[in-house]
Motif scaffolding. Sequence first.
Motif, PDB file in Angstrom:
ATOM      1  N   ASP A 224       0.830  -1.202   0.000  1.00 59.05           N
ATOM      2  CA  ASP A 224       0.000   0.000   0.000  1.00 59.05           C
ATOM      3  C   ASP A 224       0.870   1.261   0.000  1.00 59.05           C
ATOM      4  N   SER A 225       1.923   1.263   0.809  1.00 61.48           N
ATOM      5  CA  SER A 225       2.838   2.415   0.856  1.00 61.48           C
ATOM      6  C   SER A 225       3.558   2.598  -0.472  1.00 61.48           C
ATOM      7  N   ALA A 226       3.905   1.491  -1.126  1.00 61.45           N
ATOM      8  CA  ALA A 226       4.588   1.575  -2.415  1.00 61.45           C
ATOM      9  C   ALA A 226       3.657   2.112  -3.500  1.00 61.45           C
ATOM     10  N   CYS A 227       2.376   1.758  -3.439  1.00 58.16           N
ATOM     11  CA  CYS A 227       1.392   2.316  -4.383  1.00 58.16           C
ATOM     12  C   CYS A 227       1.336   3.836  -4.251  1.00 58.16           C
TER      13      CYS A 227
ATOM     14  N   GLY B 134       2.702   6.995  -7.108  1.00 64.07           N
ATOM     15  CA  GLY B 134       1.967   8.188  -7.524  1.00 64.07           C
ATOM     16  C   GLY B 134       2.798   9.443  -7.344  1.00 64.07           C
ATOM     17  N   HIS B 135       3.608   9.479  -6.287  1.00 59.34           N
ATOM     18  CA  HIS B 135       4.475  10.620  -6.013  1.00 59.34           C
ATOM     19  C   HIS B 135       5.654  10.657  -6.982  1.00 59.34           C
ATOM     20  N   VAL B 136       6.198   9.487  -7.304  1.00 60.59           N
ATOM     21  CA  VAL B 136       7.340   9.397  -8.218  1.00 60.59           C
ATOM     22  C   VAL B 136       7.019  10.055  -9.553  1.00 60.59           C
ATOM     23  N   LEU B 137       5.804   9.865 -10.031  1.00 63.38           N
ATOM     24  CA  LEU B 137       5.417  10.423 -11.332  1.00 63.38           C
ATOM     25  C   LEU B 137       5.400  11.947 -11.326  1.00 63.38           C
ATOM     26  N   VAL B 138       5.273  12.544 -10.148  1.00 65.77           N
ATOM     27  CA  VAL B 138       5.322  14.008 -10.052  1.00 65.77           C
ATOM     28  C   VAL B 138       6.739  14.502 -10.339  1.00 65.77           C
ATOM     29  N   TYR B 139       7.722  13.828  -9.753  1.00 66.94           N
ATOM     30  CA  TYR B 139       9.100  14.290  -9.842  1.00 66.94           C
ATOM     31  C   TYR B 139       9.797  13.881 -11.138  1.00 66.94           C
ATOM     32  N   CYS B 140       9.342  12.794 -11.730  1.00 64.65           N
ATOM     33  CA  CYS B 140      10.031  12.270 -12.911  1.00 64.65           C
ATOM     34  C   CYS B 140       9.536  12.968 -14.167  1.00 64.65           C
TER      35      CYS B 140
ATOM     36  N   ARG C 208      -5.236   1.777  -5.961  1.00 63.93           N
ATOM     37  CA  ARG C 208      -4.478   2.524  -4.943  1.00 63.93           C
ATOM     38  C   ARG C 208      -3.500   3.513  -5.594  1.00 63.93           C
ATOM     39  N   ILE C 209      -2.877   3.098  -6.687  1.00 67.96           N
ATOM     40  CA  ILE C 209      -1.966   4.009  -7.399  1.00 67.96           C
ATOM     41  C   ILE C 209      -2.744   5.200  -7.951  1.00 67.96           C
ATOM     42  N   CYS C 210      -3.920   4.936  -8.504  1.00 74.38           N
ATOM     43  CA  CYS C 210      -4.765   6.027  -9.015  1.00 74.38           C
ATOM     44  C   CYS C 210      -5.135   7.003  -7.901  1.00 74.38           C
ATOM     45  N   HIS C 211      -5.498   6.478  -6.746  1.00 74.63           N
ATOM     46  CA  HIS C 211      -5.842   7.343  -5.612  1.00 74.63           C
ATOM     47  C   HIS C 211      -4.645   8.203  -5.220  1.00 74.63           C
ATOM     48  N   ALA C 212      -3.452   7.619  -5.273  1.00 75.06           N
ATOM     49  CA  ALA C 212      -2.242   8.383  -4.933  1.00 75.06           C
ATOM     50  C   ALA C 212      -2.003   9.501  -5.942  1.00 75.06           C
ATOM     51  N   MET C 213      -2.241   9.213  -7.212  1.00 73.34           N
ATOM     52  CA  MET C 213      -2.045  10.226  -8.250  1.00 73.34           C
ATOM     53  C   MET C 213      -2.961  11.425  -8.059  1.00 73.34           C
ATOM     54  N   ILE C 214      -4.195  11.151  -7.709  1.00 72.81           N
ATOM     55  CA  ILE C 214      -5.179  12.225  -7.558  1.00 72.81           C
ATOM     56  C   ILE C 214      -4.739  13.222  -6.485  1.00 72.81           C
ATOM     57  N   GLY C 215      -3.925  12.739  -5.544  1.00 72.84           N
ATOM     58  CA  GLY C 215      -3.493  13.596  -4.450  1.00 72.84           C
ATOM     59  C   GLY C 215      -2.482  14.657  -4.835  1.00 72.84           C
ATOM     60  N   PHE C 216      -1.981  14.611  -6.075  1.00 74.27           N
ATOM     61  CA  PHE C 216      -0.978  15.576  -6.522  1.00 74.27           C
ATOM     62  C   PHE C 216      -1.502  16.358  -7.719  1.00 74.27           C
ATOM     63  N   GLU C 217      -1.563  17.661  -7.548  1.00 74.02           N
ATOM     64  CA  GLU C 217      -2.100  18.520  -8.602  1.00 74.02           C
ATOM     65  C   GLU C 217      -1.370  18.321  -9.926  1.00 74.02           C
ATOM     66  N   GLU C 218      -0.049  18.067  -9.830  1.00 71.20           N
ATOM     67  CA  GLU C 218       0.760  17.913 -11.051  1.00 71.20           C
ATOM     68  C   GLU C 218       0.356  16.679 -11.851  1.00 71.20           C
TER      69      GLU C 218
ATOM     70  N   GLN D   7      -3.779  16.079 -14.789  1.00 76.18           N
ATOM     71  CA  GLN D   7      -3.961  15.970 -16.235  1.00 76.18           C
ATOM     72  C   GLN D   7      -3.584  14.574 -16.734  1.00 76.18           C
ATOM     73  N   LEU D   8      -2.468  14.063 -16.222  1.00 70.08           N
ATOM     74  CA  LEU D   8      -2.040  12.704 -16.589  1.00 70.08           C
ATOM     75  C   LEU D   8      -3.094  11.688 -16.169  1.00 70.08           C
ATOM     76  N   PHE D   9      -3.636  11.850 -14.997  1.00 63.46           N
ATOM     77  CA  PHE D   9      -4.667  10.928 -14.507  1.00 63.46           C
ATOM     78  C   PHE D   9      -5.899  10.949 -15.409  1.00 63.46           C
ATOM     79  N   LYS D  10      -6.352  12.151 -15.770  1.00 61.23           N
ATOM     80  CA  LYS D  10      -7.541  12.253 -16.618  1.00 61.23           C
ATOM     81  C   LYS D  10      -7.314  11.602 -17.984  1.00 61.23           C
ATOM     82  N   GLN D  11      -6.116  11.812 -18.531  1.00 60.47           N
ATOM     83  CA  GLN D  11      -5.828  11.297 -19.872  1.00 60.47           C
ATOM     84  C   GLN D  11      -5.653   9.777 -19.892  1.00 60.47           C
ATOM     85  N   GLN D  12      -4.986   9.250 -18.866  1.00 52.84           N
ATOM     86  CA  GLN D  12      -4.552   7.849 -18.932  1.00 52.84           C
ATOM     87  C   GLN D  12      -5.352   6.905 -18.022  1.00 52.84           C
ATOM     88  N   PHE D  13      -5.806   7.396 -16.880  1.00 57.88           N
ATOM     89  CA  PHE D  13      -6.252   6.456 -15.846  1.00 57.88           C
ATOM     90  C   PHE D  13      -7.719   6.597 -15.418  1.00 57.88           C
TER      91      PHE D  13
END
Length: 218
Positions: free
Chosen positions: A135-138, A142-148, A179-189, A192-198
């Motif tokens: 769960d923590s890795a999921c 989501g956070h990694v995608l913000v920085y990369c 769980r990864i999708c939920h993590a993504m939603i938590g970051f404004e950055e 857009q990626l979430f809406k397009q892909q997930f």
Amino acid sequence: APLFKRLVRDERRAVRRVMSHSLHELARLLGTEITERDLVDAFNLFLRDLDDVKIGAVKHMAAFLKEITEPIREKCMKIIKDTCANPKHSNWRFRLLLAKQIDDFVSFLSPVYSYDVIVPLCFELIDDPVHLVGDSACKALGHVLVYCEDNNNRKAQVCNRILELKKARSYSVRQQFVRICHAMIGFEENVQLFKQQFLEPLVDLSSDKVSNVRLLVA
């Protein structure tokens, strides 16, 4: 330095434990040059010590790595992976601490290194047999995608790998996707990626045949 080396290798594990827990603070106070000369070997040694000594180095490893240069940091990361990430050879609490610090790692690691090492590490930990670790890795992924930043279409490759989880036969793997999708939603950055892909694949899982998946989507 001689006294420090004696304390690091002291036969009494209570002494080594104190040193292990304080190493990151010493690094912050002493600066990069002295840390790389005198403290890195101790850090790597503690990672291979008894669990109640090792815990100090693992708990504060992101803070320690932040104080050293990239080439040395990457060597330390290899040892961290070898000693903390393998479910067969490490206490699950160490893997949990590792997963929880990935957010900090990617804030100072290069995008290329994050794609090459941290992203695969995330997927390893996502598949961990202990739920808390996965769960923590999921959340971390989501956070990694913000920085990369996108690098030769690497972000698209990571997204495709995440999307593969949604198609898995195992419902627990499909839950990982949610769980990864939920993590993504938590970051404004990532919005857009979430809406397009997930977004659409996530909505599909709201009608999954397994109730636990549907509940997690909701």
